[in-house]
Structure formats: C-alpha cells, structure tokens
Design an enzyme around this catalytic site. Structure first.
Site, mmCIF file in Angstrom:
data_model
loop_
_atom_site.group_PDB
_atom_site.id
_atom_site.type_symbol
_atom_site.label_atom_id
_atom_site.label_comp_id
_atom_site.label_asym_id
_atom_site.label_seq_id
_atom_site.Cartn_x
_atom_site.Cartn_y
_atom_site.Cartn_z
ATOM 1 N N GLY A 126 1.170 24.279 2.382
ATOM 2 C CA GLY A 126 0.627 23.553 1.237
ATOM 3 C C GLY A 126 -0.529 22.676 1.678
ATOM 4 N N HIS A 151 -31.426 16.015 -8.716
ATOM 5 C CA HIS A 151 -31.783 17.049 -7.747
ATOM 6 C C HIS A 151 -32.329 16.381 -6.489
ATOM 7 C CE1 HIS A 151 -33.374 20.860 -6.212
ATOM 8 N NE2 HIS A 151 -34.499 20.193 -5.940
ATOM 9 N N GLY A 173 0.798 -1.227 0.000
ATOM 10 C CA GLY A 173 0.000 0.000 0.000
ATOM 11 C C GLY A 173 0.822 1.263 0.000
ATOM 12 N N GLY A 174 2.110 1.139 0.375
ATOM 13 C CA GLY A 174 3.007 2.291 0.308
ATOM 14 C C GLY A 174 2.602 3.436 1.213
ATOM 15 N N THR A 175 3.127 4.618 0.901
ATOM 16 C CA THR A 175 2.837 5.821 1.683
ATOM 17 C C THR A 175 1.340 6.088 1.748
ATOM 18 O OG1 THR A 175 4.964 6.877 1.241
ATOM 19 C CG2 THR A 175 3.119 8.332 1.746
ATOM 20 N N GLY A 211 5.028 25.150 6.513
ATOM 21 C CA GLY A 211 4.604 24.832 5.158
ATOM 22 C C GLY A 211 3.106 24.912 5.029
ATOM 23 N N LYS A 222 -7.105 10.940 5.882
ATOM 24 C CA LYS A 222 -8.537 11.189 5.694
ATOM 25 C C LYS A 222 -9.340 10.633 6.854
ATOM 26 C CE LYS A 222 -7.053 13.052 2.150
ATOM 27 N NZ LYS A 222 -5.665 12.880 2.552
#
Length: 465
Positions: A185, A444, A40-42, A183, A52
């Site tokens: 960002g 809608h 799954g990595g980072t 930072g 999240k």
C-alpha cells in the site's frame, strides 16, 4: 487531586484533536485536551511529517548519486555521496520538535488547558487521567474522542527485533542492506522507495494481484516503472508466513503455492492501521460501532449524547486533513454554530516517486453514478515545466458528467503533483465544471497547466497535445 470541570474535553492531541481544541478555544469555549504523548499525534511524530522528511532526504541522496555516476543530462558531475542516516534522523527529529512546540504554543495561545496522561472513561461526562503526579478527574459537558490509530501487527510477525513498523523505520540508525516490506500500500511503497534510494535492496511482498490496489492501474503505471528502475523487487499474490529460524529472512508463500525466503536485515510490516479504542474505558459508555470503528453521523456525533468522535478512530479515509476538518467542525458545533459534514471530496496523496493524487470519483465510480462521462487526460511529457524538472512521466486526468460537465473527480501522477491537491480539492468543493477549469488562466510555465489542459481535452480542444 482537585477535579477539573470544563465545557469541552478533547481526548487525543493529534491533528484532529489539537485543531478541535484550538478552534474551540478561539471561540471562547472552556476547553481541556488530554494527551499521553507529545502533541501532534501519529502524523506529526511518527507519520506524515517524519516520513516526508526521510523521503526528501532519500530523493536528495539519489539525485546526487545519479550525478556522481555521470548519468545526469544537466552536465553536473560530483563525487560519490555518503549518507549518515543517524544525522538524517536527527534533522528529522528537529523538525518534529519544532512542530511539537508550535502546536503546544497554539494550544496555550487559545487558552486550552493541556493535561498530560492517559484518559479513561468513568462515564459519558467524566474521565480519569493517570498523570505523573497522580489521578486527575475531568468532568465535561461535551467530550471529543480523537484517539487515532496504530499500525496493524500480524500475529505471525509480531513487532520486535528485525520486524518493524513504520514508527521504527523512521528512527533507524543505519540503512538496512536488505529490506523486506510486507504490504504494497501507500505506506509500504513510500518508505520502501525511500530506502531503495538510500541503498537498500528492497523486496515488496503483496497479497493482492498488484500493489497500490486502491488506485487504478493506469494511475500507478509510472510508479511501477520507477520501482523497476530503483531495483525494487515486487512479489504480488504472495503471503507473508513468518520469520525464518535465524531471523534473517521473511518466509513467503508465492502465488503458485510454493514456499520461498526473502533475505532481510529488517522486515517492515505495513498492512494497515487499526483504531485505538482499547484502554480508554469505552466499554463504560458502550458506543455504537461500524466494525472496529466508532460510528458517527454528519456532525461527528456518536450514539451517546454529548460525545463526538473524529479522525482515524471513526474509519476511512484515515487522513490527517480529514481529522482536522472534522475537529474544526465539531468545535464550531459545540460553540453553537450550525455545521455539518458535507464535503464533496477529500484529496488523498501517495508520496511515492512519482507522487499520486486523487480527489473525488474515479472514472469507474463516476460512470456508475452518472452514466455517461467525459474524461480529459494530459501527459506531463507535453508540459514544459515538467520537462525542465526532469519529471515527464505521469499525467493529470479530469472526470466529468457528459450532460452538464460537472467535474466529479480529478487524478494525477507525476513529480511534485502533491502540490496540485489544493487546486483539485477546491475545484470539486466549489462545484466546478469543465468550462470553469478550462477558462481559468493557469500560470506558465507550471505543472498546473496540465490541469487546465486536461479540462480542455475533455471539452475536445486541448491546445498543447
């Protein structure tokens, strides 16, 4: 130890690597994947998914705290909430574990052989993997480098003690009373806003004149408003200089050249990410670079025949879904299919509050490319579903050519707009014109109606504004 020979070797089991391996396995390609950590990595382990989860927990906590203060217009009043961050992190870890197992299961289902350990190139076709049981040699016809990226460490603020990266921020046992974020960002603001909602006094230090500088000022205005509501102090045009002697404050040089201290229990450094190219023996194969990144062509081929590279190690945009798309493409190329990278747009999401989505060109970029353009913008303040969700701040914006109405870019800011990214990407990928979006019936009441209304606005006849 016995050597392994295969058609395809994938180094790194992050989103790009594991998708590449799974797709190759589905196509009958004899595939081996090497990973030193968990699959799954980072993204899955210390990035997209856990962040999240933490952001969602922070939103829920803040929502209840708001109700406890008697400020909710919904007529709901509850007792003041408490937060056990260790339990929250445990819940987050449970999600990560389930996804780890899922990826491992998918690799097994696709008949991909997984080797746990650190791979080092011996030459362009051979790697040595240091495993728990010794050295494993793997020879492959084709190699895919999918080693990913890591947080950038500042020499005057090395990680350790009170100085943390996003990885450590996602595993804290308690909410810091005072958090300094270096930072401004997307990573810094996503986590900074989350901790502010959980009760931290957050200060963001950004060297540029404004935070989220990669987005236009109009798009980020609702985020700046929300930062103020959460009590987040933003210091722009300021440079972090180091840690105080006692380790309880961040030393800062302000825009006017004065020295200041930002009191902090934890200092979160989020100044970017760097490609993981060290320690893999890449000097043995001498691949061409673009700056620090591995240079690739439109088939993710490197400068050496038989070696591809995908994902963060190849440069911006460092997005998991870009890596996945590249991995799938490379697997199909290895299997003999004709594929090349011809994507019109890669949607990008910033999970701040409110969320930001961009796909394709900004108005400025579109104007530079196409000359005369049409812009349609629809505010969520005029959207019924946004009203019922208490999310009226923000808008959807569509940018198109003036001559033929071809849509060149779509942007949005608002509560939950991350889920509109699929529609934005699909419209751009299929070459939609303003009339196509305007003529598509949007359900809608949904926030997606704002997308249709923005296209109608660009055509000169919005219905609900």
């Amino acid at each position: 130890m016995k050597e392994i020979s295969c058609k395809l070797l994938v180094i790194g089991a992050g989103p790009g690597g594991y998708v590449c391996a799974i797709r190759a396995g589905q196509l009958g390609v004899d595939t081996v994947i090497v990973e030193t950590g968990k699959p799954g990595g980072t993204c899955l382990n210390v990035g997209c998914i856990p962040s999240k989860a933490l952001i969602h927990a922070a939103e829920e906590f803040e929502k209840i705290a708001h109700m406890a203060g008697g400020k909710s217009p919904l007529g709901i009043k509850v007792a003041a909430p408490t937060l056990d961050l260790a339990k929250t992190v445990g819940w987050k870890d449970g999600i990560v574990s389930r996804l780890n197992s899922g990826v491992a299961g998918l690799l097994k289902k696709a008949k991909v052989k997984t080797v746990q350990g650190w791979a080092t190139f011996r030459d362009g076709k051979t790697v040595e993997v240091e495993t728990e049981t010794g050295t494993q040699v793997i020879r492959a016809e084709t190699v895919v480098i999918a080693t990913g990226s890591a947080p950038v460490e500042l020499p005057f603020l090395p990680f350790g003690g009170p100085v943390i990266s996003s990885t450590e921020a996602l595993a804290l046992g308690e909410v810091p009373k005072k958090l300094a974020v270096v930072g401004g960002g997307y990573i810094g603001l996503e986590l900074g806003m989350a901790f502010a909602k959980m009760g931290s006094k957050v200060t963001v230090v950004e060297a540029l004149p404004r935070v989220l500088a990669q987005y236009d000022a109009e798009l980020t205005r609702p985020v700046l408003k929300r930062l103020g509501e959460l009590g987040v102090e933003v210091i722009t045009g300021a440079k972090a200089k180091g840690l105080s002697t006692k380790g309880d404050a961040l030393l800062v040089e302000t825009a006017d050249g004065k020295n200041a201290k930002v009191a902090a229990d934890k200092i979160l450094v989020t100044v970017g990410r760097k490609p993981l190219t060290e320690g893999w023996g890449l000097e043995q194969i001498d691949l061409d670079r673009t700056g620090k990144f591995i240079r690739i062509d439109d088939q993710c081929r490197t400068s050496m025949r038989g070696i591809h590279a995908i994902g963060d190690v190849t440069g911006e945009p460092m997005l998991a879904h870009r890596a996945m798309a590249q991995g799938e493409m490379v697997a199909e190329i290895v299997a003999g299919h004709k594929r090349s990278w011809d994507k019109r747009a890669i949607p990008a999401i910033c999970f701040t509050d409110p969320e930001l989505v961009t796909a394709g060109l900004t108005p400025e970029e579109a104007k530079a490319l196409a000359g005369e353009i049409k812009i349609g913008q629809f505010p969520f303040a005029a959207n019924g579903r946004a009203m019922t969700k208490q999310g009226e701040d923000g808008f959807v914006r569509v940018v198109a050519r003036a001559d033929n109405h071809l849509v060149l870019g779509i942007q949005a800011v608002g509560q939950g707009v991350s889920e509109l990214a699929a529609a934005f990407g699909l419209a751009l990928e299929m070459g939609a014109r303003l009339e196509d979006i305007a003529g598509t019936i949007h359900a809608h009441p949904t926030q997606g109606e704002g997308f249709q209304e923005a296209a109608l606005k660009a055509l000169g006849h919005a219905l609900h504004i």
